[in-house]
Scaffold this motif. Structure first.
Motif, PDB file in Angstrom:
ATOM      1  N   PHE B 183      20.000  10.001 -45.735  1.00  0.00           N
ATOM      2  CA  PHE B 183      21.269  10.756 -45.752  1.00  0.00           C
ATOM      3  C   PHE B 183      21.738  10.829 -44.320  1.00  0.00           C
ATOM      4  N   PRO B 184      22.919  10.374 -43.969  1.00  0.00           N
ATOM      5  CA  PRO B 184      23.901   9.736 -44.849  1.00  0.00           C
ATOM      6  C   PRO B 184      23.454   8.364 -45.325  1.00  0.00           C
ATOM      7  N   THR B 185      23.992   7.979 -46.507  1.00  0.00           N
ATOM      8  CA  THR B 185      23.642   6.696 -47.120  1.00  0.00           C
ATOM      9  C   THR B 185      24.892   5.989 -47.609  1.00  0.00           C
ATOM     10  N   TYR B 186      24.750   4.704 -47.884  1.00  0.00           N
ATOM     11  CA  TYR B 186      25.811   3.996 -48.603  1.00  0.00           C
ATOM     12  C   TYR B 186      25.781   4.502 -50.039  1.00  0.00           C
ATOM     13  N   PRO B 187      26.870   5.111 -50.525  1.00  0.00           N
ATOM     14  CA  PRO B 187      26.780   5.875 -51.778  1.00  0.00           C
ATOM     15  C   PRO B 187      26.542   5.060 -53.043  1.00  0.00           C
ATOM     16  N   LEU B 205      18.802  11.339 -41.469  1.00  0.00           N
ATOM     17  CA  LEU B 205      18.795  10.615 -40.200  1.00  0.00           C
ATOM     18  C   LEU B 205      19.142  11.618 -39.101  1.00  0.00           C
ATOM     19  N   ARG B 206      18.585  11.384 -37.870  1.00  0.00           N
ATOM     20  CA  ARG B 206      18.737  12.409 -36.834  1.00  0.00           C
ATOM     21  C   ARG B 206      19.951  12.110 -35.942  1.00  0.00           C
ATOM     22  N   GLU B 207      21.006  12.840 -36.210  1.00  0.00           N
ATOM     23  CA  GLU B 207      22.258  12.600 -35.489  1.00  0.00           C
ATOM     24  C   GLU B 207      22.079  12.813 -33.991  1.00  0.00           C
ATOM     25  N   SER B 208      21.298  13.855 -33.640  1.00  0.00           N
ATOM     26  CA  SER B 208      21.147  14.181 -32.218  1.00  0.00           C
ATOM     27  C   SER B 208      20.471  13.044 -31.460  1.00  0.00           C
ATOM     28  N   ASN B 209      19.729  12.199 -32.159  1.00  0.00           N
ATOM     29  CA  ASN B 209      19.086  11.059 -31.513  1.00  0.00           C
ATOM     30  C   ASN B 209      19.751   9.754 -31.954  1.00  0.00           C
ATOM     31  N   ASN B 210      21.074   9.759 -31.893  1.00  0.00           N
ATOM     32  CA  ASN B 210      21.830   8.540 -32.187  1.00  0.00           C
ATOM     33  C   ASN B 210      21.589   8.042 -33.613  1.00  0.00           C
ATOM     34  N   TRP B 211      21.399   8.940 -34.547  1.00  0.00           N
ATOM     35  CA  TRP B 211      21.189   8.611 -35.962  1.00  0.00           C
ATOM     36  C   TRP B 211      19.912   7.813 -36.188  1.00  0.00           C
ATOM     37  N   GLY B 456      26.163  12.163 -48.059  1.00  0.00           N
ATOM     38  CA  GLY B 456      25.006  13.011 -47.810  1.00  0.00           C
ATOM     39  C   GLY B 456      24.983  13.374 -46.337  1.00  0.00           C
ATOM     40  N   GLN B 457      24.864  14.655 -46.034  1.00  0.00           N
ATOM     41  CA  GLN B 457      24.796  15.092 -44.642  1.00  0.00           C
ATOM     42  C   GLN B 457      24.045  16.424 -44.607  1.00  0.00           C
ATOM     43  N   VAL B 458      23.542  16.781 -43.454  1.00  0.00           N
ATOM     44  CA  VAL B 458      22.824  18.042 -43.324  1.00  0.00           C
ATOM     45  C   VAL B 458      23.784  19.164 -43.736  1.00  0.00           C
ATOM     46  N   PRO B 459      23.348  20.036 -44.658  1.00  0.00           N
ATOM     47  CA  PRO B 459      24.256  21.096 -45.125  1.00  0.00           C
ATOM     48  C   PRO B 459      24.841  21.882 -43.947  1.00  0.00           C
ATOM     49  N   THR B 461      27.051  20.717 -41.920  1.00  0.00           N
ATOM     50  CA  THR B 461      27.697  19.781 -40.984  1.00  0.00           C
ATOM     51  C   THR B 461      28.761  18.995 -41.734  1.00  0.00           C
ATOM     52  N   PHE B 462      29.737  18.514 -40.972  1.00  0.00           N
ATOM     53  CA  PHE B 462      30.860  17.782 -41.583  1.00  0.00           C
ATOM     54  C   PHE B 462      31.105  16.494 -40.812  1.00  0.00           C
ATOM     55  N   HIS B 463      31.398  15.456 -41.545  1.00  0.00           N
ATOM     56  CA  HIS B 463      31.621  14.148 -40.936  1.00  0.00           C
ATOM     57  C   HIS B 463      32.700  13.393 -41.701  1.00  0.00           C
ATOM     58  N   PHE B 464      33.039  12.243 -41.180  1.00  0.00           N
ATOM     59  CA  PHE B 464      33.806  11.282 -41.980  1.00  0.00           C
ATOM     60  C   PHE B 464      33.375   9.888 -41.564  1.00  0.00           C
ATOM     61  N   ARG B 465      33.575   8.931 -42.464  1.00  0.00           N
ATOM     62  CA  ARG B 465      33.286   7.546 -42.116  1.00  0.00           C
ATOM     63  C   ARG B 465      34.591   6.790 -41.951  1.00  0.00           C
ATOM     64  N   SER B 466      34.680   6.052 -40.854  1.00  0.00           N
ATOM     65  CA  SER B 466      35.862   5.221 -40.640  1.00  0.00           C
ATOM     66  C   SER B 466      35.412   3.818 -40.272  1.00  0.00           C
ATOM     67  N   THR B 467      36.038   2.811 -40.863  1.00  0.00           N
ATOM     68  CA  THR B 467      35.833   1.449 -40.380  1.00  0.00           C
ATOM     69  C   THR B 467      36.647   1.277 -39.096  1.00  0.00           C
ATOM     70  N   PHE B 468      36.315   0.232 -38.347  1.00  0.00           N
ATOM     71  CA  PHE B 468      37.206  -0.184 -37.248  1.00  0.00           C
ATOM     72  C   PHE B 468      37.693  -1.606 -37.512  1.00  0.00           C
ATOM     73  N   LEU B 469      37.947  -1.874 -38.807  1.00  0.00           N
ATOM     74  CA  LEU B 469      38.308  -3.237 -39.213  1.00  0.00           C
ATOM     75  C   LEU B 469      39.772  -3.610 -39.021  1.00  0.00           C
ATOM     76  N   PRO B 470      40.723  -2.664 -39.124  1.00  0.00           N
ATOM     77  CA  PRO B 470      42.119  -3.092 -39.036  1.00  0.00           C
ATOM     78  C   PRO B 470      42.381  -3.844 -37.726  1.00  0.00           C
ATOM     79  N   GLU B 471      43.243  -4.843 -37.812  1.00  0.00           N
ATOM     80  CA  GLU B 471      43.438  -5.720 -36.654  1.00  0.00           C
ATOM     81  C   GLU B 471      44.767  -5.412 -35.950  1.00  0.00           C
ATOM     82  N   ASP B 472      44.811  -5.765 -34.637  1.00  0.00           N
ATOM     83  CA  ASP B 472      46.036  -5.792 -33.851  1.00  0.00           C
ATOM     84  C   ASP B 472      46.792  -4.460 -33.922  1.00  0.00           C
TER      85      ASP B 472
END
Lengths: 494, 494
Positions: B183-187, B205-211, B456-459, B461-472
């Motif tokens: 956690f977090p995982t690919y759902p 996964l330990r966020e404080s240690n770079n996940w 899934g995240q440590v209760p 805490t709040f996050h979001f996932r973003s790709t960096f795929l869009p181009e130009d």
């Protein structure tokens, strides 16, 4: 923390102490272990071994393996239709949009689909399928049935088998959900129902009446299931039928609809052979059309596919299903579940588009119709020829096919053959007699067919399923080899 | 027999008497109802509605929707690689074997694959996949790891998600089978495990240690599960990680292998992002290589896919998995189960072939490497740029990505925003605060990201996932819009 410390922290793990593998034959999902799929089962493996022996130079009693077990026409001489392949190659490789080798109409179709996938083909599509494809399917269904069809009720799938697996996941929530299934049946239904933990409720098709479906038999099967406490939720009908070749009359279909309505049973109508009907007195009617004419409220899922009919594009894994009379909250669950698989493969969707929306420009239309019609005509001729061959042989009786790709002849096996089968083992069990016959046929002639025992049959009867798909000299070889084999077999075991 | 007579014969059917539908929300498989897949969930539906409103002429605060939720690069500006599309178009349309538009090497590859499918492409392939493709995969794995790989241990699949569903069916035979999942995982892991009735055993996964992944946390999660009586059979590791972007060190991987070996846990190694690693100090190692170096006996399934990495051919649904240390009787069950789906789509298999066996002729190789490398370089630059953007904004903290396609930033939401979320409903429940934030971002900027609550995240805490795929310019727009939005959001809810 050292590994030794960690080991001490580990809780008691019986599997570890027993030194068994995490995944061993006792921990594999038991429903998987119990399930089987005869069409690609043991005989297919034997044929692979024979092929390898031939490739290694060994002399066998035949010079080629001819598969009549799997409905896979491109493997036995069929050519693909021109239009879908033109469209797909353009979509895959947009520099071909300038090629002189490809018709303008195919290029236009390619552009239309590329536009509907956001301007670049090859990304995930919508989980439900490409919008323009669903729209074309809805138009095709409306034209076919005369009743409206909404693109939102259509789901593209990776062929009918993935749709079947999807539906079984949706329907089976405990081990007591009953799925009424015709015997003989297309065995993916029984495999998938088994893997998902459902209970098969078989009803037998009546061989003496050309494999027709009797309502009394439905009632018998249903009542027995209810008596056993099974929660009968769903019925599968395959029309045109795999493996019997029977095409249902509208009056029988109406009785089935009434039965489902009165018993609140969801009907899965597998209509993947709808385009290949040979018996002029038995045209194809969809269950959607019949149910709509009756103003019935039954819940219906109907399946179609590019793998069968006149397309035969099996490897492209394309198909769709339509939901009829599904409540919105259930549709929301179906939509959600479709997102887990992200999307059906996009190329299969493109070929579905071509199937439901064939070319219209005169030249392309003429090619399409000639390719389609000549294939269906040849299929029909071969179905008659193979049935005649079977009926001319001792110990085989075969009903003609109204449609579809298969014959399901009955075998009368001599007592000595039954005795011989008893002494053979297969997966540690006694070999079913029709399996024994098919194995001998394969070993002596190289022709692969499927034992009836894999499809479900009345106990004590024996059958096999054979396609009539091989083309030209391969087809002649099938007839020649089976004729010689059966005459010798009946003499040997007389 | 008349229908009335038949009706009287019908046994008592409580669902009929209650006048409920055969398939209603109470009869749908409850595991399906409980499951969810956030990436294509509610926000995706909202974005579709926004698109329709824009198409109908409505003025919104933005002029385009930019999806950063789904890893689908061809939808946001990526071009497909040349070689695979040349091969596929030739295979689909053999008249192009004479086309001057297509390289000789692509034609030769097409011919090789056509020969391996029996001389005509488009029929069902072997259920396990085309032989030459499995052979090329085995060679690729050997070259990558330096350890032998047998084509017979490889199964082609319709992308990784169908492989995941397949494995969950195989592994989960009762409701007490535990699947250790980061956690977090690919759902898709949690969705498919849920649908098949398994129990998720999360380790954080330990966020404080770079996940990074801590062995102590594995032990904690495992011991808790054992204490609860869960039969822990399997662990999922995603490396490079989706959604965190973390790449595992070999020493951590060795600890994981030891842990699995000592606790007899089957390891599913999702390695679909193996080709995109940016952090030079964290090269990718496969679990197959690490386990082989350690001479470990763990059971391992490793997944790869054409959808991710530098290919991005998501819609073609191609991938494969390798079985490592599987007993023969289990392999026989896997082979049997693969036959139920008949075969993975053939075109996806062809693109897998190109991925593991790229072109070798100098000109084609140069094009391939330039297309691949320039894409990976751009990805790396965008990953840095987007992480910098997030870290420059109030209320967002983001770890850089070692590899993969995603960032998983932490959100510090002001109290007033938490209050505002509490008053919103979603599926009759209180809206998770990160969901609230993502919804606002979408409604105000047209940028779609996925709430951390779906991964899934440590209760607390709040996050979001973003790709960096869009181009130009699309990528520039993402940065511009999120920057403006977050500054205003933090002011508004201050």
């Amino acid at each position: 923390m050292s590994l030794k410390t960690i080991s001490r922290l580990f809780a008691y793990s019986p599997r570890y102490l027993q030194n068994a593998r995490a995944l061993n034959i006792n921990t594999v999902n038991k429903e998987v272990v119990k399930s089987s799929y005869s069409i690609r089962g043991h005989l297919n493996t034997v044929s692979d071994q024979l092929r390898k022996r031939m490739a290694a130079g060994e002399k066998l009693p035949f010079d080629s393996i001819i598969p009549c077990n799997i409905g896979n026409p491109l493997a036995v001489g069929k050519d693909p239709l021109t239009f879908p392949r033109d469209v797909v190659s353009c979509i895959e490789n947009t520099k071909l949009l300038n090629s002189a080798d490809i018709s303008e109409e195919a290029k236009d179709r390619a552009k239309q689909i590329i536009a509907s996938t956001g301007g670049r083909f090859g990304g995930y599509t919508k989980s439900q399928g490409i919008e323009i494809v669903r729209q074309h399917i809805a138009e095709f269904m409306y034209k076919r049935d005369g009743y409206p069809c909404k693109p939102d009720d259509i789901y593209l799938s990776d062929g009918a088998s993935s749709a079947i697996s999807f539906l079984m996941t949706l329907l089976i929530q405990h081990n007591n959900v009953g799925i009424m299934t015709p015997f003989p049946t297309y065995p993916v239904y029984t495999s998938e129902a088994a893997v998902h933990g459902g209970k098969i409720v078989p009803f037998y098709l009546r061989e003496s009446n050309n494999w027709s479906l009797d309502i009394e038999e439905l009632v018998r099967a249903y009542n027995l299931a209810i008596k056993e406490g099974i929660d009968v939720r769903c019925m599968v009908i395959i029309n045109p039928c795999n493996p019997t070749g029977h095409v249902l009359r509208p009056e029988t279909m109406r009785t089935i609809v009434d039965f489902c309505e009165q018993n609140n049973i969801l009907l899965i109508a597998d209509e993947v052979y709808q385009d290949v009907v040979y018996n002029k007195e038995r045209p194809f009617y969809s269950f959607k059309k019949i149910a709509s004419q009756m103003k019935s409220n039954i819940q219906l899922v109907s399946l179609h596919s590019i793998s069968k009919g006149f397309m035969g594009e099996c490897g492209h894994r394309g198909g769709y299903f339509e939901l009829y009379h599904f409540p919105e909250d259930v549709k929301a669950q179906i939509f959600k579940m479709a997102t887990f698989g992200l999307c059906p493969n996009a190329v299969g969707q493109v070929i579905v588009d071509c199937m439901v929306h064939p070319p219209e420009a005169p030249e392309n239309k003429a090619i399409w119709e000639s390719e389609r019609n000549s294939y269906i005509t040849k299929l029909q001729q071969k179905s008659v020829k193979l049935a005649e061959c079977f009926n001319s042989l001792p110990g085989i009786k075969c009903k003609p096919a109204d449609g579809g790709w298969y014959l399901f002849p009955a075998l009368s096996l001599p007592l000595k053959a039954l005795e011989a089968a008893k002494s053979c083992r297969w997966q540690r069990e006694v070999m079913p007699p029709d399996f024994f016959w098919c194995l001998k046929l394969l070993e002596e002639t190289g022709v692969i067919v499927v034992p009836g025992s894999g499809f479900g049959q009345v106990p004590g009867t024996f059958h096999f399923r054979s396609t009539f798909l091989p083309e030209d000299e391969k087809f002649d070889q099938v007839i020649e080899r089976i004729t010689k084999f059966q005459n010798e077999f009946m003499t040997k075991y007389d």
